[in-house]
Design a protein around this motif. Structure first.
Motif, PDB file in Angstrom:
ATOM      1  N   GLN A 281     -24.647 -27.882 -10.620  1.00  0.00           N
ATOM      2  CA  GLN A 281     -24.630 -27.844 -12.046  1.00  0.00           C
ATOM      3  C   GLN A 281     -24.573 -29.052 -12.596  1.00  0.00           C
ATOM      4  O   GLN A 281     -24.752 -30.186 -12.398  1.00  0.00           O
ATOM      5  N   THR A 282     -25.304 -28.741 -13.910  1.00  0.00           N
ATOM      6  CA  THR A 282     -25.250 -29.807 -14.881  1.00  0.00           C
ATOM      7  C   THR A 282     -24.626 -29.611 -15.404  1.00  0.00           C
ATOM      8  O   THR A 282     -22.878 -28.714 -15.574  1.00  0.00           O
ATOM      9  N   VAL A 283     -23.802 -31.475 -15.681  1.00  0.00           N
ATOM     10  CA  VAL A 283     -22.322 -31.754 -16.532  1.00  0.00           C
ATOM     11  C   VAL A 283     -22.307 -32.195 -17.662  1.00  0.00           C
ATOM     12  O   VAL A 283     -22.846 -33.483 -17.201  1.00  0.00           O
ATOM     13  N   TRP A 284     -22.269 -31.982 -18.706  1.00  0.00           N
ATOM     14  CA  TRP A 284     -22.074 -32.470 -19.970  1.00  0.00           C
ATOM     15  C   TRP A 284     -21.403 -33.581 -20.061  1.00  0.00           C
ATOM     16  O   TRP A 284     -19.775 -32.940 -19.607  1.00  0.00           O
ATOM     17  N   ALA A 285     -21.255 -35.095 -20.378  1.00  0.00           N
ATOM     18  CA  ALA A 285     -19.792 -36.439 -20.658  1.00  0.00           C
ATOM     19  C   ALA A 285     -20.520 -36.947 -21.183  1.00  0.00           C
ATOM     20  O   ALA A 285     -21.968 -37.207 -21.071  1.00  0.00           O
ATOM     21  N   SER A 286     -19.487 -37.791 -21.874  1.00  0.00           N
ATOM     22  CA  SER A 286     -19.632 -38.704 -23.159  1.00  0.00           C
ATOM     23  C   SER A 286     -19.341 -40.483 -21.925  1.00  0.00           C
ATOM     24  O   SER A 286     -18.814 -39.995 -20.652  1.00  0.00           O
ATOM     25  N   GLU A 287     -20.045 -41.045 -22.046  1.00  0.00           N
ATOM     26  CA  GLU A 287     -19.947 -42.248 -21.846  1.00  0.00           C
ATOM     27  C   GLU A 287     -17.931 -42.721 -21.318  1.00  0.00           C
ATOM     28  O   GLU A 287     -18.314 -43.745 -21.223  1.00  0.00           O
ATOM     29  N   ALA A 288     -17.592 -41.472 -22.364  1.00  0.00           N
ATOM     30  CA  ALA A 288     -16.149 -42.090 -22.548  1.00  0.00           C
ATOM     31  C   ALA A 288     -15.726 -41.476 -20.693  1.00  0.00           C
ATOM     32  O   ALA A 288     -14.112 -41.722 -21.112  1.00  0.00           O
ATOM     33  N   VAL A 289     -16.188 -41.311 -19.610  1.00  0.00           N
ATOM     34  CA  VAL A 289     -15.440 -40.616 -18.654  1.00  0.00           C
ATOM     35  C   VAL A 289     -15.161 -41.445 -17.973  1.00  0.00           C
ATOM     36  O   VAL A 289     -13.705 -41.325 -17.334  1.00  0.00           O
ATOM     37  N   ASP A 290     -14.617 -42.978 -18.364  1.00  0.00           N
ATOM     38  CA  ASP A 290     -13.848 -44.009 -17.394  1.00  0.00           C
ATOM     39  C   ASP A 290     -12.804 -43.801 -17.537  1.00  0.00           C
ATOM     40  O   ASP A 290     -12.125 -44.465 -17.183  1.00  0.00           O
ATOM     41  N   LEU A 291     -12.095 -43.228 -18.662  1.00  0.00           N
ATOM     42  CA  LEU A 291     -11.654 -42.799 -19.391  1.00  0.00           C
ATOM     43  C   LEU A 291     -10.422 -41.716 -18.789  1.00  0.00           C
ATOM     44  O   LEU A 291      -9.539 -42.003 -19.341  1.00  0.00           O
ATOM     45  N   ILE A 292     -10.977 -41.264 -18.014  1.00  0.00           N
ATOM     46  CA  ILE A 292     -10.367 -39.748 -18.000  1.00  0.00           C
ATOM     47  C   ILE A 292     -10.231 -39.558 -16.797  1.00  0.00           C
ATOM     48  O   ILE A 292     -10.988 -40.539 -15.129  1.00  0.00           O
ATOM     49  N   GLY A 293      -8.442 -39.533 -16.075  1.00  0.00           N
ATOM     50  CA  GLY A 293      -8.503 -39.781 -14.508  1.00  0.00           C
ATOM     51  C   GLY A 293      -7.982 -39.107 -13.791  1.00  0.00           C
ATOM     52  O   GLY A 293      -7.448 -38.512 -12.874  1.00  0.00           O
ATOM     53  N   SER A 294      -7.568 -37.907 -14.742  1.00  0.00           N
ATOM     54  CA  SER A 294      -7.239 -36.954 -14.265  1.00  0.00           C
ATOM     55  C   SER A 294      -6.488 -35.488 -15.308  1.00  0.00           C
ATOM     56  O   SER A 294      -7.363 -35.796 -16.393  1.00  0.00           O
ATOM     57  N   LEU A 295      -6.327 -34.344 -15.081  1.00  0.00           N
ATOM     58  CA  LEU A 295      -6.738 -32.930 -15.943  1.00  0.00           C
ATOM     59  C   LEU A 295      -5.300 -33.147 -15.923  1.00  0.00           C
ATOM     60  O   LEU A 295      -3.552 -32.911 -15.058  1.00  0.00           O
ATOM     61  N   GLU A 296      -4.547 -32.532 -17.406  1.00  0.00           N
ATOM     62  CA  GLU A 296      -3.579 -32.232 -17.941  1.00  0.00           C
ATOM     63  C   GLU A 296      -3.938 -31.328 -18.868  1.00  0.00           C
ATOM     64  O   GLU A 296      -4.644 -31.182 -19.218  1.00  0.00           O
ATOM     65  N   PRO A 297      -2.459 -30.511 -19.292  1.00  0.00           N
ATOM     66  CA  PRO A 297      -2.355 -30.017 -20.012  1.00  0.00           C
ATOM     67  C   PRO A 297      -2.905 -30.414 -21.546  1.00  0.00           C
ATOM     68  O   PRO A 297      -2.427 -31.689 -22.137  1.00  0.00           O
ATOM     69  N   ALA A 298      -3.562 -29.355 -22.341  1.00  0.00           N
ATOM     70  CA  ALA A 298      -3.612 -30.057 -23.345  1.00  0.00           C
ATOM     71  C   ALA A 298      -3.096 -30.778 -24.647  1.00  0.00           C
ATOM     72  O   ALA A 298      -3.902 -31.328 -25.057  1.00  0.00           O
ATOM     73  N   ALA A 299      -2.076 -29.815 -24.792  1.00  0.00           N
ATOM     74  CA  ALA A 299      -1.194 -29.861 -25.542  1.00  0.00           C
ATOM     75  C   ALA A 299      -1.092 -31.561 -25.103  1.00  0.00           C
ATOM     76  O   ALA A 299      -0.150 -32.141 -26.006  1.00  0.00           O
ATOM     77  N   ASP A 300      -0.536 -31.889 -23.763  1.00  0.00           N
ATOM     78  CA  ASP A 300       0.392 -33.294 -23.585  1.00  0.00           C
ATOM     79  C   ASP A 300      -0.766 -34.469 -23.584  1.00  0.00           C
ATOM     80  O   ASP A 300      -0.642 -35.896 -24.609  1.00  0.00           O
ATOM     81  N   LEU A 301      -1.849 -33.724 -23.794  1.00  0.00           N
ATOM     82  CA  LEU A 301      -3.150 -35.062 -23.948  1.00  0.00           C
ATOM     83  C   LEU A 301      -3.226 -35.107 -25.535  1.00  0.00           C
ATOM     84  O   LEU A 301      -3.565 -36.705 -26.170  1.00  0.00           O
ATOM     85  N   VAL A 302      -3.278 -34.016 -26.966  1.00  0.00           N
ATOM     86  CA  VAL A 302      -3.421 -34.544 -27.892  1.00  0.00           C
ATOM     87  C   VAL A 302      -2.111 -34.769 -28.028  1.00  0.00           C
ATOM     88  O   VAL A 302      -1.799 -36.438 -29.152  1.00  0.00           O
ATOM     89  N   ALA A 303      -0.703 -34.904 -27.221  1.00  0.00           N
ATOM     90  CA  ALA A 303       0.394 -35.723 -27.685  1.00  0.00           C
ATOM     91  C   ALA A 303       0.235 -37.714 -27.186  1.00  0.00           C
ATOM     92  O   ALA A 303       0.392 -38.516 -27.791  1.00  0.00           O
TER      93      ALA A 303
END
Length: 319
Positions: A281-303
Motif C-alpha cells: 500500500q501507499t504509506v504517506w510519511a514525512s522526512e521525520a520518520v526517523d524520530l518515530i519509534g513507538s505507537l503511543e496514545p495520542a494524548a500522551d504524545l501531546v504531553a
C-alpha cells in the motif's frame, strides 16, 4: 515554562499542538484524544463519504467537550458536506490546497475559526486576503500532499510569519518531536501542525502495515512524487505532489509521469497487484520518520511533545 501562544489563547487549548486532518487516518477517536490531551484534534473530512465523516464527528463530540476541528481540501470538498460538518460545532475548520474562499464564507457564518494551510507565498497572500484567523505554513518535508516546488519548513515558516503580522502562524512539515516544536516556536510560529507522528498513534485509523512501515522507516526512505496519484487516477491538482515511503511504482516509473498517465493497463495492473498483496500500500510519511519509534496514545504524545519542547527551549537558553 508554559508554552502559551497566540494560538493557544485563540483556541482555548493548553498546548500549541494540532493533529493534521489526515484523510482516512484522522478520525473522531484521534481528534478527541488529541483535544483531551490539551492540543487541537482535527478530523480528516476531505475525500471521505458523508456517512464516514458524520460517524467520525459523532465520535469526537461524544468523547470530548474540549475544542476540536475538521479539515477539508479546498479543491475537493463539496459545500453541502462542509455545511453538514459545521452543524456538529467544530471550534475550527482547516482548509488547504486551493482557493479557500467558498468554504471560508460558510465557516465564518458558523462562527468557527478559519485555518488556511499554505504551501507558497502566493497562497499565503491569498490566506491573508480571505481573512484567515490562523495560517499553517507547510514545508516540503511534510508527509502526504504538498507543493511540487516547495520550500523547507526552516525558511518558509519565518517568511510567512513576517508577512502574516498579527495572524498566528502554525508550522507544518517534518515536526515529530518536542525539539521540532521548540524549533518552530523560535522561528516565530505559534504552534505546530503534526501529521506522521500522530499517524503512529493508537487512535489513528491506520492499518498494522502502515504503522509498522512508519516505525521502521528513515527519512531517506521518503520521496515526493506525483506517480502514486497518477497510477491511482487520483484527481489531485498537478501543482501538488505527495511524500510517501519508497514504493516499487516510484522505482519503476520515476521520470516517466506522462507515460504512466497514458498507460491504462499499468494502472489496472497496479490496482490488481495491491488488492492481491503483490504490491504494498501507499504509506504517506514525512522526512521525520526517523524520530518515530513507538505507537503511543495520542494524548500522551501531546504531553510528551509539549514537555520535550519546554526542555529543549530551556536547554537552548541555558535556563
Amino acid at each position: 515554562m508554559a508554552l502559551r501562544t497566540e494560538f493557544t489563547e485563540l483556541m482555548g487549548i493548553t498546548h500549541p499542538i494540532v493533529s493534521a486532518p489526515m484523510g482516512g487516518v484522522a478520525g473522531g477517536a484521534l481528534a478527541a484524544a488529541v483535544s483531551e490531551g490539551g492540543g487541537l484534534g482535527l478530523v480528516g473530512g476531505s475525500r471521505a463519504d458523508t456517512e464516514w465523516v458524520e460517524r467520525e464527528l459523532r465520535i469526537v463530540t461524544e468523547r470530548t467537550e474540549k475544542p476540536w476541528g475538521i479539515g477539508f481540501l479546498a479543491w475537493g470538498a463539496g459545500l453541502e458536506a462542509v455545511e453538514r460538518a459545521l452543524a456538529f460545532g467544530p471550534r475550527a475548520v482547516l482548509v488547504g490546497f486551493g482557493d479557500p474562499r467558498p468554504i471560508a464564507e460558510l465557516v465564518r457564518a458558523a462562527g468557527a475559526a478559519l485555518i488556511v494551510m499554505v504551501t507558497d507565498m502566493a497562497e499565503a497572500e491569498q490566506a491573508m486576503a480571505v481573512g484567515a484567523d490562523v495560517i499553517v505554513a507547510q514545508g516540503t518535508e511534510s508527509g502526504g500532499h504538498g507543493a511540487r516546488q516547495g520550500r523547507s519548513t526552516l525558511t518558509f515558516v519565518p517568511a510567512v510569519v513576517d508577512r502574516a503580522g498579527a495572524t498566528p502562524v502554525l508550522a507544518a512539515g517534518g515536526i515529530a518531536d518536542g525539539r521540532g516544536l521548540a524549533a518552530v516556536l523560535t522561528l516565530g510560529a505559534a504552534g505546530a501542525l503534526v501529521g506522521t507522528r500522530f499517524q503512529a498513534s493508537l487512535e489513528a485509523l491506520a492499518d498494522p502495515y502502515t504503522a509498522k512501515a512508519v516505525l521502521e522507516a528513515h527519512g531517506e526512505d521518503t520521496e515526493r512524487s506525483a506517480l502514486l496519484d497518477i497510477v491511482r487516477d487520483s484527481d489531485w491538482p498537478s501543482r501538488y505532489t505527495a511524500r510517501t515511503l519508497t514504493h516499487p511504482i516510484l522505482d519503476r516509473w520515476r521520470g516517466r509521469d506522462d507515460e504512466l498517465a497514458r498507460d491504462s493497463a499499468a494502472k489496472q495492473e497496479y490496482l490488481r497487484a495491491v488488492d492481491s498483496g503483490e504490491l504494498p500500500q501507499t504509506v504517506w510519511a514525512s522526512e521525520a520518520v526517523d524520530l518515530i519509534g513507538s505507537l503511543e496514545p495520542a494524548a500522551d504524545l501531546v504531553a510528551t511533545l509539549a514537555a520535550d519542547a519546554e526542555t529543549a527551549l530551556r536547554r537552548a537558553t541555558g535556563r
